[in-house]
Design a protein around this motif. Structure first.
Motif, PDB file in Angstrom:
ATOM      1  N   LEU A 208      -0.296  -2.078  -9.206  1.00 61.35           N
ATOM      2  CA  LEU A 208      -0.123  -0.623  -9.113  1.00 61.35           C
ATOM      3  C   LEU A 208      -1.015   0.095 -10.115  1.00 61.35           C
ATOM      4  O   LEU A 208      -1.472   1.210  -9.863  1.00 61.35           O
ATOM      5  CB  LEU A 208       1.340  -0.254  -9.366  1.00 61.35           C
ATOM      6  N   SER A 209      -1.283  -0.559 -11.247  1.00 61.58           N
ATOM      7  CA  SER A 209      -2.125   0.055 -12.287  1.00 61.58           C
ATOM      8  C   SER A 209      -3.557   0.264 -11.827  1.00 61.58           C
ATOM      9  O   SER A 209      -4.315   1.005 -12.460  1.00 61.58           O
ATOM     10  CB  SER A 209      -2.117  -0.816 -13.551  1.00 61.58           C
ATOM     11  N   THR A 210      -3.938  -0.374 -10.707  1.00 62.75           N
ATOM     12  CA  THR A 210      -5.291  -0.176 -10.160  1.00 62.75           C
ATOM     13  C   THR A 210      -5.550   1.298  -9.863  1.00 62.75           C
ATOM     14  O   THR A 210      -6.701   1.748  -9.885  1.00 62.75           O
ATOM     15  CB  THR A 210      -5.462  -0.998  -8.861  1.00 62.75           C
ATOM     16  N   LEU A 211      -4.481   2.038  -9.606  1.00 65.62           N
ATOM     17  CA  LEU A 211      -4.619   3.458  -9.302  1.00 65.62           C
ATOM     18  C   LEU A 211      -5.347   4.209 -10.410  1.00 65.62           C
ATOM     19  O   LEU A 211      -6.010   5.215 -10.150  1.00 65.62           O
ATOM     20  CB  LEU A 211      -3.235   4.079  -9.079  1.00 65.62           C
ATOM     21  N   PHE A 212      -5.263   3.714 -11.637  1.00 64.93           N
ATOM     22  CA  PHE A 212      -5.862   4.407 -12.779  1.00 64.93           C
ATOM     23  C   PHE A 212      -7.213   3.810 -13.187  1.00 64.93           C
ATOM     24  O   PHE A 212      -7.769   4.206 -14.209  1.00 64.93           O
ATOM     25  CB  PHE A 212      -4.889   4.366 -13.969  1.00 64.93           C
ATOM     26  N   ASP A 213      -7.735   2.880 -12.395  1.00 68.71           N
ATOM     27  CA  ASP A 213      -9.004   2.233 -12.738  1.00 68.71           C
ATOM     28  C   ASP A 213     -10.169   3.220 -12.770  1.00 68.71           C
ATOM     29  O   ASP A 213     -11.153   3.008 -13.478  1.00 68.71           O
ATOM     30  CB  ASP A 213      -9.321   1.118 -11.734  1.00 68.71           C
TER      31      ASP A 213
ATOM     32  N   THR B  19      -8.967   3.878  -3.684  1.00 74.25           N
ATOM     33  CA  THR B  19     -10.050   3.230  -2.942  1.00 74.25           C
ATOM     34  C   THR B  19     -10.352   1.856  -3.527  1.00 74.25           C
ATOM     35  O   THR B  19     -10.597   0.892  -2.785  1.00 74.25           O
ATOM     36  CB  THR B  19     -11.321   4.099  -2.975  1.00 74.25           C
ATOM     37  N   VAL B  20     -10.354   1.750  -4.860  1.00 72.58           N
ATOM     38  CA  VAL B  20     -10.559   0.453  -5.517  1.00 72.58           C
ATOM     39  C   VAL B  20      -9.482  -0.535  -5.065  1.00 72.58           C
ATOM     40  O   VAL B  20      -9.759  -1.710  -4.803  1.00 72.58           O
ATOM     41  CB  VAL B  20     -10.539   0.604  -7.052  1.00 72.58           C
ATOM     42  N   TYR B  21      -8.241  -0.053  -4.981  1.00 67.22           N
ATOM     43  CA  TYR B  21      -7.138  -0.896  -4.500  1.00 67.22           C
ATOM     44  C   TYR B  21      -7.432  -1.411  -3.082  1.00 67.22           C
ATOM     45  O   TYR B  21      -7.312  -2.607  -2.802  1.00 67.22           O
ATOM     46  CB  TYR B  21      -5.837  -0.092  -4.509  1.00 67.22           C
ATOM     47  N   CYS B  22      -7.825  -0.503  -2.180  1.00 70.15           N
ATOM     48  CA  CYS B  22      -8.100  -0.890  -0.789  1.00 70.15           C
ATOM     49  C   CYS B  22      -9.283  -1.854  -0.700  1.00 70.15           C
ATOM     50  O   CYS B  22      -9.273  -2.784   0.116  1.00 70.15           O
ATOM     51  CB  CYS B  22      -8.362   0.354   0.057  1.00 70.15           C
ATOM     52  N   LEU B  23     -10.282  -1.657  -1.555  1.00 65.91           N
ATOM     53  CA  LEU B  23     -11.422  -2.578  -1.600  1.00 65.91           C
ATOM     54  C   LEU B  23     -10.958  -3.976  -1.976  1.00 65.91           C
ATOM     55  O   LEU B  23     -11.362  -4.972  -1.363  1.00 65.91           O
ATOM     56  CB  LEU B  23     -12.460  -2.087  -2.615  1.00 65.91           C
ATOM     57  N   GLY B  24     -10.122  -4.056  -3.009  1.00 66.61           N
ATOM     58  CA  GLY B  24      -9.620  -5.353  -3.449  1.00 66.61           C
ATOM     59  C   GLY B  24      -8.786  -6.032  -2.389  1.00 66.61           C
ATOM     60  O   GLY B  24      -8.917  -7.241  -2.151  1.00 66.61           O
ATOM     61  N   VAL B  25      -7.931  -5.263  -1.727  1.00 63.08           N
ATOM     62  CA  VAL B  25      -7.070  -5.824  -0.681  1.00 63.08           C
ATOM     63  C   VAL B  25      -7.912  -6.375   0.459  1.00 63.08           C
ATOM     64  O   VAL B  25      -7.608  -7.436   1.024  1.00 63.08           O
ATOM     65  CB  VAL B  25      -6.082  -4.751  -0.168  1.00 63.08           C
TER      66      VAL B  25
ATOM     67  N   PRO C 268       0.821  -1.209   0.000  1.00 68.87           N
ATOM     68  CA  PRO C 268       0.000   0.000   0.000  1.00 68.87           C
ATOM     69  C   PRO C 268       0.858   1.263   0.000  1.00 68.87           C
ATOM     70  O   PRO C 268       0.435   2.302  -0.504  1.00 68.87           O
ATOM     71  CB  PRO C 268      -0.828  -0.129   1.287  1.00 68.87           C
ATOM     72  N   ILE C 269       2.050   1.165   0.563  1.00 66.63           N
ATOM     73  CA  ILE C 269       2.959   2.317   0.562  1.00 66.63           C
ATOM     74  C   ILE C 269       3.406   2.627  -0.867  1.00 66.63           C
ATOM     75  O   ILE C 269       3.502   3.794  -1.265  1.00 66.63           O
ATOM     76  CB  ILE C 269       4.171   2.059   1.474  1.00 66.63           C
ATOM     77  N   ALA C 270       3.636   1.580  -1.665  1.00 67.31           N
ATOM     78  CA  ALA C 270       4.080   1.768  -3.051  1.00 67.31           C
ATOM     79  C   ALA C 270       3.005   2.463  -3.880  1.00 67.31           C
ATOM     80  O   ALA C 270       3.287   3.436  -4.592  1.00 67.31           O
ATOM     81  CB  ALA C 270       4.451   0.423  -3.672  1.00 67.31           C
ATOM     82  N   ILE C 271       1.774   1.997  -3.801  1.00 69.18           N
ATOM     83  CA  ILE C 271       0.715   2.591  -4.613  1.00 69.18           C
ATOM     84  C   ILE C 271       0.361   3.985  -4.100  1.00 69.18           C
ATOM     85  O   ILE C 271       0.038   4.887  -4.881  1.00 69.18           O
ATOM     86  CB  ILE C 271      -0.533   1.676  -4.668  1.00 69.18           C
TER      87      ILE C 271
END
Length: 264
Positions: free
Chosen positions: A92-97, A78-84, A23-26
Motif C-alpha cells: 500500500l505504501s507504493t502509493l507514496f513512491d 500508476t507505479v503500483y499498477c506497473l508492478g502488478v 487494487p481496491i484497497a490501494i
C-alpha cells in the motif's frame, strides 16, 4: 495499428485479480486522501477561511497544492499498477513512491502542459494530437525515475507513433465510466454556475460527491490505468523505445504518422 482492445481489457482484469495487495484497497486509500484534500480545498475556496484570514492568495495556493499532491499520488497508483503487471508484490505504501521523484513529476507536468498549449494555439486538432503524443511520458517516468522529463517526453513521441487513434478509441470505450465518475461533481458545479441554492454546504457536498464518485472509481481507476499500460507495453515493443527496449536512445530513428515529425 490494430490492437485487440478487448483482449487487453480482459488481461488487465486478470492481472488486477491476481495482485497480492488488492487494487481496491490501494485505490480506496488514494481516493480517501484525495477526498480529504478536496474537502480542505472546498473549505478554503468556499470563503469561510479566506474571509477570516483576509489572504486572497490562500485559496489559490491551496488549490494548486492539492492538485499537485493528487498528481503525485496518481503517479504512485500508476507505479503500483506497473508492478502488478510485472507480477511484483506491491505494498500500500507504493502509493507514496511518487514523492521520491516529485520534482521530475511536476516538471514533466509543466512541460507537457506548455507543449500541448503551444500546439493548441495553432488549432484545436494539433493540440489533441500533442496530448496523445505525450500520453506515455508519465509511464516512462514511473517505470524509470532516473529519466529526465525531456527524455520521458521524447520517448513518448516515439512510442505513440501509430498508436494515437488506438488510444483515442480506448478513451471512448471508457467514456461511460468517466461520465458516471464525474456526474456528482457536474451536478454540483452546474448548480453553482446557475446560482441555484445548494441544499448543503459546499464542503459537505464535496464529501458526498467524492464518496459517490469513489464507489465507481474504486474499480475503474486501476482497471483503466492497467489497460493503458497494456498499450504502453505494446508501444515499447513495437517502437524499440523504453525500459528494456533501448530507452537510452529516445530520439533514434523510426517512422510513424506524418504529424509525428515535429520538434516538440
Amino acid at each position: 495499428m490494430y490492437i485487440d482492445r478487448r483482449r487487453l481489457k480482459e488481461e488487465a482484469k486478470s492481472v488486477l485479480q491476481g495482485a497480492s495487495v488488492s487494487p481496491i484497497a490501494i485505490t480506496a486509500l488514494y481516493l480517501a486522501i484525495c477526498l480529504g484534500l478536496d474537502t480542505l480545498d472546498s473549505v478554503v475556496s468556499g470563503g469561510a477561511v479566506a474571509v477570516l484570514s483576509g489572504a486572497g492568495m490562500l485559496p489559490t495556493f491551496i488549490t494548486i497544492f492539492v492538485y499537485l499532491v493528487e498528481l503525485v499520488l496518481g503517479m504512485g497508483l500508476t507505479v503500483y499498477c506497473l508492478g502488478v503487471r510485472h507480477s511484483v508484490h506491491m505494498e500500500l505504501s507504493t502509493l507514496f513512491d511518487g514523492f521520491s521523484f516529485v520534482g521530475k513529476i511536476i516538471l514533466l507536468f509543466l512541460l507537457e502542459g506548455v507543449f500541448i498549449s503551444l500546439w493548441s494555439m495553432l488549432f484545436f486538432f494539433p493540440g489533441i494530437v500533442a496530448m496523445y503524443r505525450y500520453r506515455f511520458a508519465f509511464y516512462n517516468l514511473c517505470e524509470d525515475p532516473s529519466l529526465s522529463a525531456f527524455d520521458a517526453l521524447n520517448m513518448s513521441k516515439r512510442q505513440t507513433m501509430g498508436y494515437k487513434l488506438s488510444l483515442l478509441t480506448l478513451d471512448f470505450s471508457f467514456i461511460g465510466w468517466g461520465f458516471l465518475m464525474t456526474l456528482p461533481y457536474t451536478v454540483v458545479n452546474s448548480m453553482i454556475l446557475n446560482d441555484v441554492a445548494l441544499p448543503l454546504s459546499l464542503p459537505v457536498l464535496t464529501v458526498i460527491c467524492g464518496v459517490l464518485s469513489g464507489l465507481v472509481a474504486l474499480w475503474v481507476r486501476p482497471y483503466l490505468i492497467t489497460t493503458n499500460l497494456g498499450y504502453f507495453e505494446l508501444a515499447k515493443a513495437s517502437s524499440g523505445v523504453g525500459r528494456g527496449f533501448g530507452g537510452a536512445d529516445p530520439l533514434g530513428g523510426g517512422s510513424g504518422e506524418p504529424w509525428d515529425s515535429d520538434t516538440l
